[in-house]
Enzyme design. Structure first.
Site, PDB file in Angstrom:
ATOM      1  N   GLY A  49       0.837  -1.193   0.000  1.00  0.00           N
ATOM      2  CA  GLY A  49       0.000   0.000   0.000  1.00  0.00           C
ATOM      3  C   GLY A  49       0.869   1.238   0.000  1.00  0.00           C
ATOM      4  O   GLY A  49       2.021   1.192   0.450  1.00  0.00           O
ATOM      5  N   GLN A  54       2.657   9.998   1.426  1.00  0.00           N
ATOM      6  CA  GLN A  54       3.974   9.342   1.362  1.00  0.00           C
ATOM      7  C   GLN A  54       4.755   9.705   0.105  1.00  0.00           C
ATOM      8  O   GLN A  54       5.926   9.362  -0.019  1.00  0.00           O
ATOM      9  CB  GLN A  54       3.811   7.825   1.431  1.00  0.00           C
ATOM     10  CG  GLN A  54       3.301   7.331   2.768  1.00  0.00           C
ATOM     11  CD  GLN A  54       3.220   5.821   2.775  1.00  0.00           C
ATOM     12  OE1 GLN A  54       2.237   5.266   2.305  1.00  0.00           O
ATOM     13  NE2 GLN A  54       4.238   5.167   3.284  1.00  0.00           N
ATOM     14  N   CYS A 107       6.361   0.209   7.366  1.00  0.00           N
ATOM     15  CA  CYS A 107       5.869   1.359   6.605  1.00  0.00           C
ATOM     16  C   CYS A 107       6.988   1.852   5.690  1.00  0.00           C
ATOM     17  O   CYS A 107       8.129   1.988   6.138  1.00  0.00           O
ATOM     18  CB  CYS A 107       5.457   2.464   7.576  1.00  0.00           C
ATOM     19  SG  CYS A 107       4.880   3.953   6.747  1.00  0.00           S
ATOM     20  N   LEU A 108       6.661   2.104   4.428  1.00  0.00           N
ATOM     21  CA  LEU A 108       7.691   2.557   3.476  1.00  0.00           C
ATOM     22  C   LEU A 108       8.300   3.900   3.889  1.00  0.00           C
ATOM     23  O   LEU A 108       9.407   4.223   3.489  1.00  0.00           O
ATOM     24  CB  LEU A 108       7.107   2.660   2.064  1.00  0.00           C
ATOM     25  CG  LEU A 108       6.686   1.339   1.405  1.00  0.00           C
ATOM     26  CD1 LEU A 108       6.072   1.603   0.031  1.00  0.00           C
ATOM     27  CD2 LEU A 108       7.862   0.386   1.265  1.00  0.00           C
ATOM     28  N   HIS A 149      -4.130   1.075   7.726  1.00  0.00           N
ATOM     29  CA  HIS A 149      -2.789   1.676   7.782  1.00  0.00           C
ATOM     30  C   HIS A 149      -2.737   2.890   6.831  1.00  0.00           C
ATOM     31  O   HIS A 149      -2.266   3.964   7.200  1.00  0.00           O
ATOM     32  CB  HIS A 149      -1.749   0.618   7.397  1.00  0.00           C
ATOM     33  CG  HIS A 149      -0.333   1.111   7.335  1.00  0.00           C
ATOM     34  ND1 HIS A 149       0.661   0.629   8.158  1.00  0.00           N
ATOM     35  CD2 HIS A 149       0.258   2.042   6.549  1.00  0.00           C
ATOM     36  CE1 HIS A 149       1.797   1.249   7.871  1.00  0.00           C
ATOM     37  NE2 HIS A 149       1.588   2.109   6.887  1.00  0.00           N
ATOM     38  N   GLU A 150      -3.246   2.699   5.605  1.00  0.00           N
ATOM     39  CA  GLU A 150      -3.198   3.786   4.612  1.00  0.00           C
ATOM     40  C   GLU A 150      -4.129   4.928   5.010  1.00  0.00           C
ATOM     41  O   GLU A 150      -3.800   6.108   4.812  1.00  0.00           O
ATOM     42  CB  GLU A 150      -3.547   3.265   3.215  1.00  0.00           C
ATOM     43  CG  GLU A 150      -2.652   2.139   2.697  1.00  0.00           C
ATOM     44  CD  GLU A 150      -1.170   2.399   2.831  1.00  0.00           C
ATOM     45  OE1 GLU A 150      -0.743   3.563   2.762  1.00  0.00           O
ATOM     46  OE2 GLU A 150      -0.414   1.431   3.026  1.00  0.00           O
ATOM     47  N   HIS A 153      -2.484   7.231   7.294  1.00  0.00           N
ATOM     48  CA  HIS A 153      -1.595   8.180   6.611  1.00  0.00           C
ATOM     49  C   HIS A 153      -2.361   9.432   6.173  1.00  0.00           C
ATOM     50  O   HIS A 153      -1.827  10.540   6.210  1.00  0.00           O
ATOM     51  CB  HIS A 153      -0.963   7.539   5.371  1.00  0.00           C
ATOM     52  CG  HIS A 153       0.284   6.754   5.659  1.00  0.00           C
ATOM     53  ND1 HIS A 153       1.393   7.315   6.250  1.00  0.00           N
ATOM     54  CD2 HIS A 153       0.596   5.455   5.429  1.00  0.00           C
ATOM     55  CE1 HIS A 153       2.332   6.388   6.376  1.00  0.00           C
ATOM     56  NE2 HIS A 153       1.872   5.250   5.891  1.00  0.00           N
TER      57      HIS A 153
HETATM   58 ZN    ZN Z   1       2.837   3.455   5.897  1.00  0.00          ZN
END
Ligand code: ZN
Length: 190
Positions: A49, A54, A107-108, A149-150, A153
């Site tokens: 995701g 991000q 998380c990226l 999670h997204e 963000h």
């Molecule tokens: Zn993340």
């Protein structure tokens, strides 16, 4: 200023964009191009995701792609089993179900940090796709977790806010490194 989709990059903590509440967007060609670029970035970074903040945009948009069969449960809405990546514009979550469950998330935007986050195992999402069509899906397992999670963000929330204190303690030196890295690139702090 128009966004150049070919220049989008995954931003890391502590970039302040990750803490902003993202705004509702209107679907247009720019949004479509950004969503496609985000799908490419997500694949390159091997994520499941990626949310617009991000890549530096305070937009209510995220993309998700779970490899077929992975983390899915028999109870999932069949519409969630498509093998192509999904785009969620102006998503809204509803009807969470079941007692919250722990799962170790990454998380990226927080490289090398992993920690347990508690979330309800089943949830419904309503969003707009790239054709402008409103759709609703219900899922459990990894996909339900990915959506939550997204969505976090889009509200400026990161997994480090939700981890138990032991994980947060372990993450501290890595966060410090990320802060130094950010500063050394000349961004400074806001
Ligand atoms: Zn993340």
């Amino acid at each position: 200023m128009p966004v150049d989709p070919s220049r989008l990059q995954v931003v890391h903590y502590p970039d302040p964009i990750l803490r902003r509440k993202a705004a509702t967007i209107v679907l247009n060609d720019e949004v479509r191009a950004v969503a496609r670029a985000m799908i490419t970035l997500m694949k390159d970074e091997e994520g499941i995701g990626l949310a617009a903040p991000q890549v530096g945009l305070a937009w209510r948009l995220f993309v998700a792609h779970l490899p077929p069969g992975e983390g899915r449960k028999i109870t999932d809405d069949p519409s969630t089993s498509q093998t192509s990546p999904m785009v969620y514009i102006n998503p809204v979550l509803s009807a969470p179900e079941g007692p919250v469950e722990p799962f170790e998330e990454g998380c990226l935007s927080l490289p090398d940090i992993r920690g347990t986050v508690f979330r309800p195992p089943m949830i419904t999402i309503t969003a707009i796709d790239l054709e402008g069509t409103k759709f609703t899906q219900r899922a459990s397992g990894l996909l339900a977790r990915c959506w939550q999670h997204e969505m976090d963000h889009l509200d400026g929330v990161l997994i480090i806010d939700k981890m138990p204190p032991t994980f947060r303690m372990r993450a501290k030196p890595i966060l410090k490194e990320l802060e130094e890295e950010y500063e050394s690139r000349g961004h400074g702090f806001i």
